[in-house]
Design a protein around this motif. Structure first.
Motif, PDB file in Angstrom:
ATOM      1  N   PHE A 163       0.890  -1.165   0.000  1.00 40.77           N
ATOM      2  CA  PHE A 163       0.000   0.000   0.000  1.00 40.77           C
ATOM      3  C   PHE A 163       0.925   1.211   0.000  1.00 40.77           C
ATOM      4  O   PHE A 163       1.131   1.857   1.014  1.00 40.77           O
ATOM      5  N   ARG A 296      -1.597  -8.293   0.268  1.00 40.03           N
ATOM      6  CA  ARG A 296      -2.076  -7.370   1.301  1.00 40.03           C
ATOM      7  C   ARG A 296      -1.664  -7.941   2.653  1.00 40.03           C
ATOM      8  O   ARG A 296      -1.593  -9.161   2.823  1.00 40.03           O
ATOM      9  N   CYS A 297      -1.484  -7.063   3.611  1.00 43.88           N
ATOM     10  CA  CYS A 297      -1.251  -7.539   4.990  1.00 43.88           C
ATOM     11  C   CYS A 297      -2.467  -8.340   5.430  1.00 43.88           C
ATOM     12  O   CYS A 297      -2.360  -9.263   6.239  1.00 43.88           O
ATOM     13  N   THR A 298      -3.645  -7.963   4.904  1.00 48.52           N
ATOM     14  CA  THR A 298      -4.890  -8.606   5.313  1.00 48.52           C
ATOM     15  C   THR A 298      -5.303  -9.753   4.379  1.00 48.52           C
ATOM     16  O   THR A 298      -6.422 -10.268   4.496  1.00 48.52           O
ATOM     17  N   GLY A 459      -9.657  -5.392   2.706  1.00 47.30           N
ATOM     18  CA  GLY A 459     -10.524  -4.339   2.189  1.00 47.30           C
ATOM     19  C   GLY A 459     -11.153  -3.499   3.285  1.00 47.30           C
ATOM     20  O   GLY A 459     -12.345  -3.180   3.242  1.00 47.30           O
ATOM     21  N   ALA A 460     -10.332  -3.092   4.268  1.00 50.14           N
ATOM     22  CA  ALA A 460     -10.850  -2.314   5.391  1.00 50.14           C
ATOM     23  C   ALA A 460     -11.271  -0.910   4.958  1.00 50.14           C
ATOM     24  O   ALA A 460     -10.761  -0.374   3.980  1.00 50.14           O
ATOM     25  N   PHE A 466      -7.114   0.402  12.226  1.00 54.35           N
ATOM     26  CA  PHE A 466      -6.510  -0.708  11.493  1.00 54.35           C
ATOM     27  C   PHE A 466      -5.259  -1.178  12.232  1.00 54.35           C
ATOM     28  O   PHE A 466      -4.376  -0.385  12.532  1.00 54.35           O
TER      29      PHE A 466
HETATM   30  C1  SIN Z   1      -3.431  -3.871   4.082  1.00 56.31           C
HETATM   31  O1  SIN Z   1      -3.505  -5.067   3.942  1.00 56.31           O
HETATM   32  O2  SIN Z   1      -2.441  -3.301   4.565  1.00 56.31           O
HETATM   33  C2  SIN Z   1      -4.544  -2.991   3.633  1.00 56.31           C
HETATM   34  C3  SIN Z   1      -5.782  -2.999   4.225  1.00 56.31           C
HETATM   35  C4  SIN Z   1      -6.897  -3.778   3.667  1.00 56.31           C
HETATM   36  O3  SIN Z   1      -6.844  -4.579   2.802  1.00 56.31           O
HETATM   37  O4  SIN Z   1      -7.920  -3.554   4.228  1.00 56.31           O
END
Ligand code: SIN
Length: 509
Positions: A163, A296-298, A459-460, A466
Motif C-alpha cells: 500500500f 495485502r497484509c490482510t 478491504g478495510a 486498522f
Molecule cells: C493492508 O492489507 O495493509 C490494507 C488494508 C486492507 O486490505 O484492508
C-alpha cells in the motif's frame, strides 16, 4: 486465463513520466537509486537516494516546523489536509497509474487505494475539530480535573510497497491535524508514487500557507530508516512491514523511550460454517485470497471450513481459481497482476515445496505465467492447497497468493485453529447462524485486531482503526481513536477554590 499482452518497459516509462508530469514532478534521472516496475521486472529510472546529511537536514527542518505547527489551531491544520484531499482527487488517475506501475495493482485496486487516501483526508479534516479531551469528576471541592491532548512531535512513517500511498496517508493525514510533522521513508520499491504524494502535499502547504517542512520525504534504503529509528528527536516511528522488521524497530525505538506504532505481518483466516451462504463466501474468499496477488497484509491465507461442506466449497473455489484472469494490471479484465519481484515468487515456491513435503496437496493454481513475455517479472496463478494440519509453514506468513485449506468439526476447534498462529491481524467468519457469529466476535473468539462477519479479511474502510495483535505489533492506524497514538495527553488539575485540600484526605502543614 491470461489477459492482454503486457506493456513494454518503454511504454511504462512514458506513462509514469506523463503521470508525474501531470502532477508536477520532474523526474531527475541519472542517480543510482532505481525505480522499477513489476509489470516487466525492469528498470525505469535512476533516482537519487537521501544521504546521511539529507536525513539530518530533514530531521532538523521537521523539528523546526513542529514548533510552528503545534500551535497552529487544529482546524487550520485541517485546511492543509482538506487541500491535500482535493489534489489527490484531481490527480486520482495519475496517482493510480503510478501505483499500478510500481506495485503492480490492477486498475480498480489502484484507484481504490487513492480513494482511500481521499477518504482519510476527509476523516482527518473532521477530526481536526474533534480532538476531544475529557473532564473528570474531581474528589476535591472547587477543583476541576481534565485531560487535554497535545501534538506529539516529529513522526517518522516507514511504509511498505503493497500500500505504497494509502498507508502513508493514514498516518500523515491524521498526524498533521494532530499537530505533528512527518518524515516519510517509503519502500525502496515505490519511490515514484512517493515523489508524487510529497509534491502534492508541498503544493497544498504552499497554497494554504503551512510550513513546507511539515512533511519531508527521504528516498533510500534500510540505512535511512535506521537513522530515523535511532534518532531521539523523532517522537513516534510508525512502521509497516514484516514481523522481522518490527522485531528490530520496536526494541530500538523503545531503548530511547520513543513510541512506535507497528503494523506487521498477518496470517489471516476465515472460518466457513455449514450455514454459510456459499455464493457470498466464494466471492469474499477469492477477493481476499487472490486480490492484490496475495500481497495485502490482510490477505486471506488460511481457510478453515466445516468438514460437511469442505468438498463443495473446494470444488467451487477451484472453478473460480481456474477462471482468474492473470496478467497486465492495466487491462480492465485482469484480476491478478504480478508479484512485486521474482524473489517473492521464489519465496512462494519455497513455501509450496515445504508444504508439499509436509503432506499438503495442491488443489488449483500455482503455475508461473508470462515467463517468456516477461522473464524478469513474476506472474503466477494464485494457489489453493489442502493441508491436513496447521504445520510450521502454514503458521508463517508467506507474502504471496497461497490459500491453505483446513477442515474442522466443531466451532471451538475452528476458533482454536484460527488463533493458533503467531500473528493477529485480520479474521472473518462466514455464517448465517447468529450464535456462531457472536461467539467468533466475543472475547472467546477471534484474537485479531480485525474480526469480520460475512465478508473476507481484506478491504478495510478508513473509519475503523486498522492493526492487529501478537506478532502483528499491536499498533492502530487510520480511523476511530487511532489519532491518540499521534498525540500526548496531559492530566490537568485546576484549583478554583480558596483552599488547598489534598487528594486522599492527606493533611500537611
Ligand atoms: C493492508 O492489507 O495493509 C490494507 C488494508 C486492507 O486490505 O484492508
Amino acid at each position: 486465463m491470461t489477459s492482454t499482452a503486457l506493456p513494454t518497459t518503454d511504454d511504462l516509462r512514458a506513462r509514469a513520466r506523463a503521470a508525474l508530469g501531470n502532477i508536477g514532478v520532474d523526474v531527475a534521472e541519472g542517480g543510482g537509486f532505481p525505480a522499477r516496475t513489476p509489470l516487466t521486472g525492469e528498470h525505469l529510472f535512476g533516482l537519487t537516494a537521501a544521504t546521511e546529511a539529507d536525513t539530518e537536514d530533514a530531521v532538523a527542518a521537521s523539528c523546526a516546523a513542529f514548533v510552528i505547527w503545534r500551535t497552529t489551531p487544529a482546524p487550520r491544520r485541517g485546511e492543509l489536509v482538506r487541500r491535500l484531499g482535493e489534489l489527490l482527487r484531481e490527480h486520482k488517475g495519475d496517482l493510480a497509474d503510478l501505483v499500478t506501475i510500481e506495485a503492480g495493482k490492477i486498475r480498480s485496486e489502484a484507484l481504490g487505494e487513492i480513494q482511500e487516501m481521499i477518504d482519510i483526508c476527509h476523516f482527518a479534516v473532521g477530526l481536526s475539530r474533534q480532538l476531544y479531551g475529557r473532564t473528570i469528576a474531581s474528589e476535591r471541592p472547587g477543583h476541576r480535573l481534565a485531560e487535554t491532548w497535545h501534538p506529539l512531535g516529529v513522526v517518522a512513517v516507514i511504509s511498505a510497497f503493497n500500500f505504497p500511498a494509502a498507508v502513508w496517508s493514514w498516518n500523515t493525514a491524521v498526524a498533521l491535524v494532530c499537530g505533528d510533522t512527518v518524515i516519510w521513508k517509503p519502500s525502496e520499491l515505490t519511490p515514484l508514487i512517493s515523489l508524487a504524494c510529497d509534491h502534492l502535499l508541498a503544493r497544498a502547504a504552499e497554497e494554504v500557507g503551512a510550513p513546507r517542512d511539515v512533511h519531508r520525504l527521504l528516498l533510500g534504503d534500510r540505512a535511512v530508516g535506521e537513522r530515523l529509528v535511532d534518532d531521539r528527536r523523532i517522537a513516534l516511528v510508525s512502521a509497516t512491514g514484516s514481523t522481522r522488521m518490527g522485531r528490530e524497530v520496536g526494541p530500538r525505538v523503545a531503548a530511547r523511550f520513543g513510541r512506535s506504532l507497528l503494523e506487521l505481518g498477518g496470517n489471516n483466516a476465515a472460518i466457513v460454517t455449514p450455514s454459510a451462504d456459499l455464493d457470498l463466501a466464494v466471492q469474499g474468499i477469492v477477493f481476499a485470497a487472490a486480490g492484490t496477488a496475495g500481497q495485502r497484509c490482510t490477505t486471506l491465507r488460511r481457510l478453515i471450513v466445516h468438514r460437511d461442506i469442505a468438498d463443495t466449497l473446494i470444488e467451487r473455489l477451484t472453478a473460480a481459481y481456474e477462471r482468474l484472469p492473470i496478467g497486465n494490471p492495466f487491462d480492465d479484465t485482469t484480476l491478478v497482476g504480478p508479484l512485486i519481484s521474482t524473489t517473492a515468487l521464489d519465496t512462494m515456491h519455497g513455501a509450496l515445496a515445504r508444504v508439499r513435503a509436509q503432506g499438503g496437496k495442491i488443489l488449483a493454481g500455482g503455475n508461473r505465467r508470462l515467463a517468456e513475455a516477461a522473464p524478469a517479472a513474476a506472474y503466477t496463478e494464485p494457489v489453493l492447497v489442502h493441508v491436513g494440519e496447521q504445520t510450521d509453514v502454514v503458521r508463517e506468513e508467506t507474502f504471496a497468493p497461497i490459500l491453505y485449506v483446513l477442515a474442522y468439526d466443531t466451532l471451538d476447534e475452528a476458533i482454536a485453529l484460527h488463533n493458533d498462529v503467531p500473528q493477529g491481524l485480520s479474521s472473518s467468519i462466514f455464517t448465517r447462524d447468529q450464535r456462531e457469529a457472536e461467539v467468533f466476535l466475543s472475547a472467546a473468539g477471534s484474537d485479531c485486531g480485525i474480526a469480520n462477519v460475512n465478508i473476507g479479511t481484506s478491504g478495510a474502510e478508513i473509519g475503523g482503526a486498522f492493526g492487529g495483535e501478537k506478532d502483528t505489533g499491536g499498533g492502530r492506524e487510520s480511523g476511530s481513536d487511532a489519532w491518540k497514538s499521534y498525540m500526548r495527553s496531559a492530566t490537568n488539575t485546576i484549583n478554583y477554590s480558596t483552599g488547598l485540600p489534598l487528594a486522599q484526605g492527606v493533611s500537611f502543614l
